[in-house]
Design a protein around this motif. Structure first.
Motif, PDB file in Angstrom:
ATOM      1  N   GLU A  58      27.372  46.762  28.197  1.00  0.00           N
ATOM      2  CA  GLU A  58      26.218  47.246  28.940  1.00  0.00           C
ATOM      3  C   GLU A  58      26.674  47.641  30.348  1.00  0.00           C
ATOM      4  N   VAL A  59      26.226  48.794  30.837  1.00  0.00           N
ATOM      5  CA  VAL A  59      26.567  49.223  32.199  1.00  0.00           C
ATOM      6  C   VAL A  59      26.063  48.171  33.182  1.00  0.00           C
ATOM      7  N   GLY A  60      26.922  47.757  34.097  1.00  0.00           N
ATOM      8  CA  GLY A  60      26.572  46.747  35.083  1.00  0.00           C
ATOM      9  C   GLY A  60      26.963  45.331  34.683  1.00  0.00           C
ATOM     10  N   SER A  61      27.482  45.162  33.478  1.00  0.00           N
ATOM     11  CA  SER A  61      27.900  43.832  33.026  1.00  0.00           C
ATOM     12  C   SER A  61      29.096  43.360  33.833  1.00  0.00           C
ATOM     13  N   TRP A  62      29.096  42.077  34.191  1.00  0.00           N
ATOM     14  CA  TRP A  62      30.247  41.482  34.880  1.00  0.00           C
ATOM     15  C   TRP A  62      31.290  41.125  33.850  1.00  0.00           C
ATOM     16  N   ILE A  63      32.505  41.600  34.057  1.00  0.00           N
ATOM     17  CA  ILE A  63      33.588  41.301  33.132  1.00  0.00           C
ATOM     18  C   ILE A  63      34.879  41.025  33.896  1.00  0.00           C
ATOM     19  N   THR A  64      35.802  40.350  33.222  1.00  0.00           N
ATOM     20  CA  THR A  64      37.150  40.146  33.732  1.00  0.00           C
ATOM     21  C   THR A  64      38.094  40.818  32.751  1.00  0.00           C
ATOM     22  N   VAL A  65      38.943  41.703  33.282  1.00  0.00           N
ATOM     23  CA  VAL A  65      39.921  42.370  32.435  1.00  0.00           C
ATOM     24  C   VAL A  65      41.316  41.918  32.852  1.00  0.00           C
ATOM     25  N   SER A  66      42.209  41.834  31.877  1.00  0.00           N
ATOM     26  CA  SER A  66      43.593  41.487  32.194  1.00  0.00           C
ATOM     27  C   SER A  66      44.508  42.331  31.336  1.00  0.00           C
ATOM     28  N   GLY A  67      45.736  42.471  31.814  1.00  0.00           N
ATOM     29  CA  GLY A  67      46.689  43.277  31.068  1.00  0.00           C
ATOM     30  C   GLY A  67      47.988  43.439  31.811  1.00  0.00           C
ATOM     31  N   LYS A  68      48.612  44.597  31.646  1.00  0.00           N
ATOM     32  CA  LYS A  68      49.929  44.870  32.208  1.00  0.00           C
ATOM     33  C   LYS A  68      49.824  45.970  33.260  1.00  0.00           C
ATOM     34  N   LYS A  77      53.184  55.274  42.281  1.00  0.00           N
ATOM     35  CA  LYS A  77      52.126  55.270  41.259  1.00  0.00           C
ATOM     36  C   LYS A  77      51.996  53.895  40.628  1.00  0.00           C
ATOM     37  N   ARG A  78      50.733  53.524  40.375  1.00  0.00           N
ATOM     38  CA  ARG A  78      50.410  52.246  39.740  1.00  0.00           C
ATOM     39  C   ARG A  78      49.547  52.529  38.514  1.00  0.00           C
ATOM     40  N   LYS A  79      49.969  51.996  37.358  1.00  0.00           N
ATOM     41  CA  LYS A  79      49.192  52.158  36.129  1.00  0.00           C
ATOM     42  C   LYS A  79      48.843  50.783  35.598  1.00  0.00           C
ATOM     43  N   ARG A  80      47.596  50.630  35.166  1.00  0.00           N
ATOM     44  CA  ARG A  80      47.145  49.356  34.599  1.00  0.00           C
ATOM     45  C   ARG A  80      46.579  49.605  33.208  1.00  0.00           C
ATOM     46  N   LYS A  81      47.027  48.771  32.256  1.00  0.00           N
ATOM     47  CA  LYS A  81      46.546  48.873  30.873  1.00  0.00           C
ATOM     48  C   LYS A  81      45.876  47.564  30.495  1.00  0.00           C
ATOM     49  N   ILE A  82      44.609  47.659  30.047  1.00  0.00           N
ATOM     50  CA  ILE A  82      43.812  46.479  29.684  1.00  0.00           C
ATOM     51  C   ILE A  82      44.235  45.974  28.313  1.00  0.00           C
ATOM     52  N   LYS A  83      44.487  44.653  28.232  1.00  0.00           N
ATOM     53  CA  LYS A  83      44.816  44.008  26.958  1.00  0.00           C
ATOM     54  C   LYS A  83      43.684  43.100  26.481  1.00  0.00           C
ATOM     55  N   THR A  84      42.960  42.460  27.412  1.00  0.00           N
ATOM     56  CA  THR A  84      41.842  41.579  27.033  1.00  0.00           C
ATOM     57  C   THR A  84      40.665  41.780  27.976  1.00  0.00           C
ATOM     58  N   ILE A  85      39.486  41.465  27.462  1.00  0.00           N
ATOM     59  CA  ILE A  85      38.252  41.529  28.254  1.00  0.00           C
ATOM     60  C   ILE A  85      37.486  40.235  28.032  1.00  0.00           C
ATOM     61  N   ASP A  86      37.054  39.600  29.142  1.00  0.00           N
ATOM     62  CA  ASP A  86      36.190  38.423  29.083  1.00  0.00           C
ATOM     63  C   ASP A  86      34.861  38.784  29.714  1.00  0.00           C
ATOM     64  N   SER A  87      33.773  38.308  29.136  1.00  0.00           N
ATOM     65  CA  SER A  87      32.456  38.561  29.717  1.00  0.00           C
ATOM     66  C   SER A  87      32.020  37.369  30.551  1.00  0.00           C
ATOM     67  N   HIS A  88      31.096  37.621  31.483  1.00  0.00           N
ATOM     68  CA  HIS A  88      30.550  36.572  32.345  1.00  0.00           C
ATOM     69  C   HIS A  88      29.031  36.578  32.205  1.00  0.00           C
ATOM     70  N   PRO A  89      28.484  35.864  31.226  1.00  0.00           N
ATOM     71  CA  PRO A  89      27.036  35.891  31.023  1.00  0.00           C
ATOM     72  C   PRO A  89      26.254  35.358  32.217  1.00  0.00           C
ATOM     73  N   THR A  90      26.846  34.474  33.025  1.00  0.00           N
ATOM     74  CA  THR A  90      26.110  33.921  34.166  1.00  0.00           C
ATOM     75  C   THR A  90      25.961  34.930  35.293  1.00  0.00           C
ATOM     76  N   LEU A  91      26.804  35.954  35.305  1.00  0.00           N
ATOM     77  CA  LEU A  91      26.749  36.963  36.358  1.00  0.00           C
ATOM     78  C   LEU A  91      26.122  38.262  35.884  1.00  0.00           C
ATOM     79  N   ALA A  92      25.507  38.268  34.721  1.00  0.00           N
ATOM     80  CA  ALA A  92      24.962  39.498  34.156  1.00  0.00           C
ATOM     81  C   ALA A  92      23.846  40.053  35.017  1.00  0.00           C
ATOM     82  N   SER A  93      23.671  41.365  34.942  1.00  0.00           N
ATOM     83  CA  SER A  93      22.650  42.017  35.751  1.00  0.00           C
ATOM     84  C   SER A  93      21.244  41.604  35.344  1.00  0.00           C
ATOM     85  N   SER A  94      21.032  41.311  34.060  1.00  0.00           N
ATOM     86  CA  SER A  94      19.738  40.815  33.607  1.00  0.00           C
ATOM     87  C   SER A  94      19.963  39.853  32.453  1.00  0.00           C
TER      88      SER A  94
END
Length: 196
Positions: A58-68, A77-94
């Protein structure tokens, strides 16, 4: 010149999901994330792309992404590639916004590999009933609904021509020689039906 080598390290970012970017909405390649550092454009690993579409962030969802993260000092130049995504239900917009539950892993679970039953189909074994043994094995697997776990494969010579027909359970390399078609259902039943 140690300063010219590229640096590779892990990264973790937290922020609000903005959107995905790609050739089409069904094939996202990048994710836009609003973080404390500003807006970030992050590449999504290929294994993670279908999972993102299935979970509909959902647009506006709080998430934590991690990767390389890869940094090339020479080009700056800096490139970041996402390997995992964690959600934060306590910080959600609604409270009603559907978030990813838990962690989305980059590698989806691999399907369990099917076990194989190999039946020799060369002329010497076929003369001794190899075709009938092969057919009996296929029928037994179908009858006991084992097709999702077991497959019957015809093979070339297994080196036991004078003792044929030859059947091999590939999982533990059990070899049955001089087997008759009427013996096949019992062998398969002992091995796969008792275990199931």
């Amino acid at each position: 010149m140690s300063g010219s080598k590229k640096e590779v390290r892990k990264f973790v970012l937290e922020g609000r999901f903005l959107n995905t970017v790609g050739k089409s909405t069904s094939k996202p390649k990048y994710m836009r994330l609003a973080t404390a550092e500003g807006e970030q454009l992050l590449k999504i690993s290929k294994a993670l792309r279908p999972l993102i579409m299935q979970n509909h962030l959902e647009v506006g969802s709080w998430i934590t992404v991690s990767g390389k993260e890869t940094y090339k000092p020479k080009k700056g130049k800096r490139k970041r590639k996402i390997k995992t995504i964690d959600s934060h239900p306590t910080l959600a917009s609604s409270p009603q916004s559907p978030l990813l539950e838990g962690k989305v892993k980059a590698k989806p679970k691999k399907e369990k590999k099917k076990e194989s039953i190999l039946v020799c189909q060369k002329s010497s074994c076929c003369k001794r009933g190899g075709k009938a043994v092969y057919q009996a094995a296929k029928e037994t697997v179908a009858k006991h609904e084992l097709r999702d776990r077991v497959q019957v494969k015809p093979t070339g010579c297994m080196g036991k021509c004078k003792k044929g027909p030859c059947l091999v359970m590939q999982q533990d390399k059990s070899r049955y020689v001089g087997i008759k078609p009427e013996e096949v259902p019992d062998i398969i039943a002992q091995r796969y039906i008792a275990v199931a």
